[in-house]
Design an enzyme around this catalytic site. Structure first.
Site, PDB file in Angstrom:
ATOM      1  N   VAL A 135       0.908  -1.149   0.000  1.00  0.00           N
ATOM      2  CA  VAL A 135       0.000   0.000   0.000  1.00  0.00           C
ATOM      3  C   VAL A 135       0.947   1.199   0.000  1.00  0.00           C
ATOM      4  O   VAL A 135       1.499   1.564   1.026  1.00  0.00           O
ATOM      5  CB  VAL A 135      -0.952  -0.003   1.215  1.00  0.00           C
ATOM      6  N   PRO A 136       1.200   1.779  -1.180  1.00  0.00           N
ATOM      7  CA  PRO A 136       2.386   2.605  -1.438  1.00  0.00           C
ATOM      8  C   PRO A 136       2.365   4.035  -0.885  1.00  0.00           C
ATOM      9  O   PRO A 136       2.339   5.013  -1.632  1.00  0.00           O
ATOM     10  CB  PRO A 136       2.458   2.607  -2.959  1.00  0.00           C
ATOM     11  N   CYS A 137       2.453   4.161   0.432  1.00  0.00           N
ATOM     12  CA  CYS A 137       2.452   5.495   1.042  1.00  0.00           C
ATOM     13  C   CYS A 137       3.660   6.325   0.620  1.00  0.00           C
ATOM     14  O   CYS A 137       3.620   7.560   0.687  1.00  0.00           O
ATOM     15  CB  CYS A 137       2.362   5.393   2.559  1.00  0.00           C
ATOM     16  N   HIS A 138       4.709   5.670   0.116  1.00  0.00           N
ATOM     17  CA  HIS A 138       5.873   6.420  -0.386  1.00  0.00           C
ATOM     18  C   HIS A 138       5.520   7.237  -1.633  1.00  0.00           C
ATOM     19  O   HIS A 138       6.240   8.168  -1.979  1.00  0.00           O
ATOM     20  CB  HIS A 138       7.051   5.476  -0.675  1.00  0.00           C
ATOM     21  N   ARG A 139       4.403   6.926  -2.261  1.00  0.00           N
ATOM     22  CA  ARG A 139       3.971   7.655  -3.461  1.00  0.00           C
ATOM     23  C   ARG A 139       3.121   8.881  -3.134  1.00  0.00           C
ATOM     24  O   ARG A 139       2.613   9.531  -4.043  1.00  0.00           O
ATOM     25  CB  ARG A 139       3.195   6.716  -4.388  1.00  0.00           C
TER      26      ARG A 139
END
Length: 176
Positions: A135-139
């Site tokens: 779940v790409p919170c880095h994006r």
């Protein structure tokens, strides 16, 4: 048979990633792997631990492929059970609408998620994301820069992930 959680650790360039997988899917990913972290995750899920490499195999394979640059979209199921309400809604929106190599600002994600959570609240949700990478919170970035990141080495891990995905250009010392 009672529900359980199984763990596996994946070595990466930015540290070991621990994955917690239930019968329903990946419930957590964390930087580092130690017995206390595993116990904390199992306790939060309210599940006993099982030694089940077959259950974690797909998650390990996908994380490994992602960090090798061979996977752009995770196909593993996600177990959303430890998230509720607006937090779950925001993280599901992130998971389904922000693809590899793209970013969204905190404000844009707030709007995409129905506007129930302000941009400031989005940052807090990202900081508490129990399933980073998948779940790409880095994006999710600030309108004026990268913003924060609570995983690994903080913003440097975020910078590495965004460079790995091609969103940021590599620096002269880039070591994939």
């Amino acid at each position: 048979m009672a529900e359980t959680v199984a763990f596996a650790s994946v070595p990466t360039r930015i540290g070991d990633i621990l994955a917690a997988v239930t019968e329903d899917g990946v419930a957590a990913t964390m930087w580092g792997d130690d017995p206390d972290t595993r116990a904390r995750i199992a306790d939060r899920l309210g599940l006993p631990v099982a030694d089940d490499p077959a259950r974690t195999a797909e998650t390990v394979a996908e994380l490994t492929a992602y960090f090798r640059g061979e996977l752009r979209e995770f196909g593993v199921a996600v177990d959303w059970r430890i998230m509720t309400g607006a937090r779950r809604e925001v993280l599901r929106t992130l998971h389904s609408t922000v693809p590899y190599g793209r970013v969204v600002t905190y404000g844009e994600l707030a709007a995409r998620s129905g506007g129930r959570v302000p941009a400031r609240g989005i940052g807090s949700i990202m900081g508490g994301n129990p399933i980073p990478i998948i779940v790409p919170c880095h994006r999710v970035v600030a309108s004026d820069g990268l913003g924060g990141f609570s995983g690994g080495e903080g913003v440097e891990s975020k910078r590495w992930l965004l460079t790995h995905e091609g969103y940021l250009p590599p620096t002269l010392d880039w070591d994939m």
